[in-house]
Design an enzyme around this catalytic site. Structure first.
Site: not given
Ligand code: MIC
Ligand code: SF4
Length: 643
Positions: A64, A119, A379, A535, A537
């Site tokens: 996704d 995530d 965010r 995140s 990550r």
């Molecule tokens: C995000 O919303 O920052 C992400 C991308 O979904 C991350 C995961 C990632 O960095 O791959 C998260 O929320 O953990």
């Molecule tokens: Fe995707 Fe992270 Fe955004 Fe949710 S907050 S839509 S999981 S990138």
């Protein structure tokens, strides 16, 4: 003494430790989820553990995040994840099927179960009464292998909801109010548990908006009870058999209680650049805007889309505004295409995007220079949209849709009477985009498809005993993982290649950092409060690891990032006296000695800067100490499996 709902579920899943505040406990995880931006690494780690088939009740791999596919890298990742999933007993949600959290809620979440996901917005499952926790990929890999997940026994914060939301005020405004009151670090070490008679006025997707964005409090997770509204949702999804009623005991004791009268809430917006910089929309009304984006795992449910379509119906998006809409799942997209809501959006001039994360993680739709963008996401960190000087405001779908029409920030209550938005009793169910794993007898013949961009896990080594290294970077408070390891269309495709992605590490703060750190060979980073928020990550730990960062010394850490540093074998140290932060400058040489002994037995670690001594704390569990000594969780797991 009665138990809170969170405690009941944790107790049922407890495999190690005792129920004492602040102590480490190990929890059995029933389900796991991964997404593709963290998934490749998580599956490389899983495969390295050598467990042939996952040992969970349900594990799902979603695609996704990286769906732009501007080069071969993303498509290769998708094929790699799909092949690992097929071989090792994991269901595979194909690109196009939707955002992991939305789809998991619809199709797999089960009240009372535990879920760990790579995530940070995995707590979305709390809307169904699950204990759903976000973690680094390695922790998820361990859970897939049947290992427990370790957390600090949390404080439980009760948010008591009273009354009922007024017209055009929605679930997003509830969570913005909680974040306004508690701040982006107010939930660290806590589970947020929702109670009160206002709970039953909220449907499961509305509850999920609230638990999803609880991640922005730094909370371990958030949870709602499982009640008749949960049953209604599960029935609509054809899954009523998994329903169990669940709630806290009437005499449950909470560490803190916050009361929110839903009827008194008004539309809110989180202003740049932090989700806790919350103001009433009314005060911002009239501000010219350039873009609106509706979707993300926070606000992309059928109810959100129906409301947006109603507001847009028969009108045209303001000529100065670009409106993008990404429905959260194939189910949602398909249902709005059948009930006419999609046509209303298209006719109004909305740019319809595929069901994926998209602009939320900077994959397209970056705003214009200095652009003002209203987003229903979770965010608004600086630069996350892909435009460094853009101002992103987090708002409800109602506020975004109303503003898209007027071209200025608009309080949706100016729309007049609100109809009663009804959801169908039965949702459209078609799981044809979920590929099931191979049968056990066929799994050996499944070939793992590994593209050329997929590099291995960075080199690790057991903790050394002493260090004399420079401070390669000094940063301030509230550094997010989007600062440490930015995402977006240019960088996200490199998630499977740590050497390449590390060239972008911290470039939001200092473009010269990656080259400097690499040249220094070994170094430490110094930071302020709430370091690593955002995140899950693990790349925000693996890239520094690759660049030779041995320790991160800060005033305080965000939960998931601290765990990721430990998993990567990097020392997460905090100042015993926060004022000592001032005593270290970038370029100073920091000496740390007797590290192995202190990490093993506890006690302060003394950093020496010439004549100056700075006491540092290593506030971690016994298990974390062993992980650090071994050089990280992968080495530790190999060692323990070997034993
Ligand atoms: C995000 O919303 O920052 C992400 C991308 O979904 C991350 C995961 C990632 O960095 O791959 C998260 O929320 O953990
Ligand atoms: Fe995707 Fe992270 Fe955004 Fe949710 S907050 S839509 S999981 S990138």
């Amino acid at each position: 003494m009665g138990l809170t709902l969170a405690e009941k579920i944790l107790k049922e899943h407890l495999v190690e430790g005792s129920f004492k505040k602040g102590e480490q406990i190990a929890i059995k995880m029933d389900q796991t989820l991964t997404q593709d931006a963290t998934g490749t690494m998580a599956y490389i780690e899983y495969v390295a553990m050598g467990v042939p088939r996952v040992r969970t009740e349900k594990s799902v791999a979603y695609i996704d995040h990286n769906t732009l596919q501007s080069g071969f890298e993303n498509a290769d990742d998708h094929r790699f994840i799909g092949s690992v999933a097929k071989k090792h007993g994991i269901s595979f949600s194909r690109p196009g099927n939707g955002i992991c959290h939305q789809v998991h809620l619809e199709r797999f979440g089960v009240p009372g179960k535990t879920l760990i996901g790579s995530d940070s917005h995995t707590p979305t499952g709390g809307g169904l009464g699950m204990i759903a926790i976000g973690a680094g990929g390695l922790d998820v890999a361990v859970a897939m292998g049947g290992g427990a997940y370790y957390i600090t026994y949390p404080n439980i914060i009760n948010v008591e909801l009273r009354g009922k939301l007024s017209a055009w005020v929605s679930a997003k405004d509830v969570i913005l109010e909680v974040i306004r009151r508690l701040s982006v670090k107010g939930g660290v070490g806590s589970v947020i548990e929702y109670t009160g008679e206002g709970v039953k006025t909220l449907s499961v997707p509305e509850r999920a908006t609230i638990t999803n964005m609880g991640a922005e409090l730094g909370a371990t997770t958030s949870i709602f009870p499982s009640d008749e509204r949960t049953l209604e949702f599960l029935k609509a999804q054809g899954r009523e058999e998994v329903y169990t009623p669940l709630s806290a005991d009437p005499d449950a004791v909470y560490d803190k209680t916050l009361v929110i009268d839903l009827g008194e809430l008004e539309p809110l917006a989180a202003c740049p650049h932090s989700p806790d910089n919350v103001k009433p929309v009314r005060e911002l009304a009239g501000m010219k805007i350039d873009q609106c984006c509706i979707g993300s795992c926070t606000n992309s449910s059928l109810l959100d889309m129906i409301k947006v379509a109603y507001i847009l119906g028969g009108k045209t998006v303001h000529p100065d505004v670009s409106l993008a809409i990404a429905p959260g799942s194939k189910q949602v997209l398909s249902m709005i295409s059948q009930n006419g809501a999609l046509a209303k959006m298209i006719d109004a001039g909305a740019r319809i995007l595929e069901s994926a994360c998209g602009p939320c993680i900077g994959m397209g739709q970056s705003p214009n220079s200095k652009g003002i963008s209203l987003r229903t996401f979770n965010r608004n960190f600086e630069g996350r949209s892909g435009t460094r000087d853009a101002g992103v405001y987090l708002v409800s779908p109602e506020t975004a849709a109303a503003s898209a029409l007027t071209g200025v920030m608009t309080d949706p209550r100016t729309l007049g009477d609100m109809p009663q938005f009804e959801l169908p009793e039965k949702f459209l169910i078609n799981d044809n985009m979920i590929t099931l794993p191979a049968d056990e007898k066929d799994m050996d013949s499944v070939e793992i498809l590994r593209g050329p961009n997929i590099a291995g896990y960075p080199k690790t080594e057991p903790l050394c005993d002493s260090l004399s290294v420079p401070c390669s970077l000094k940063v301030g408070d509230n550094i997010t993982t989007d600062h440490i390891m930015p995402a977006g269309a240019k960088i996200l495709p490199l998630r499977s290649n740590i050497p390449e992605i590390s060239k972008f590490c911290f470039t939001v703060c200092d473009e010269t950092f990656p080259a400097r750190a690499k040249e220094l060979g070994a170094s430490v980073i110094v930071g302020g409060e709430n370091y690593g928020q955002g995140s899950s990550r693990e790349h925000a730990a693996l890239a520094p690891l690759y660049l030779g960062v041995k320790a991160v010394v800060v005033k305080s850490f965000a939960r998931i990032h601290k765990a990721n540093l430990i998993n990567a074998g990097i020392l997460p140290l905090t100042f015993k006296n926060p004022d000592d932060y001032e005593k270290i400058s970038q370029g100073d040489t920091v000496e740390l000695s007797s590290l192995r002994e202190t990490v093993k037995n506890g006690g302060d670690i003394i950093a020496k800067l010439g004549e100056t001594e700075i006491p540092l704390c290593l506030d971690i569990s016994e298990r974390d100490r062993e992980i650090l000594l071994a050089g990280g969780l992968l080495d530790y797991t190999r060692e323990t499996l070997g034993k």
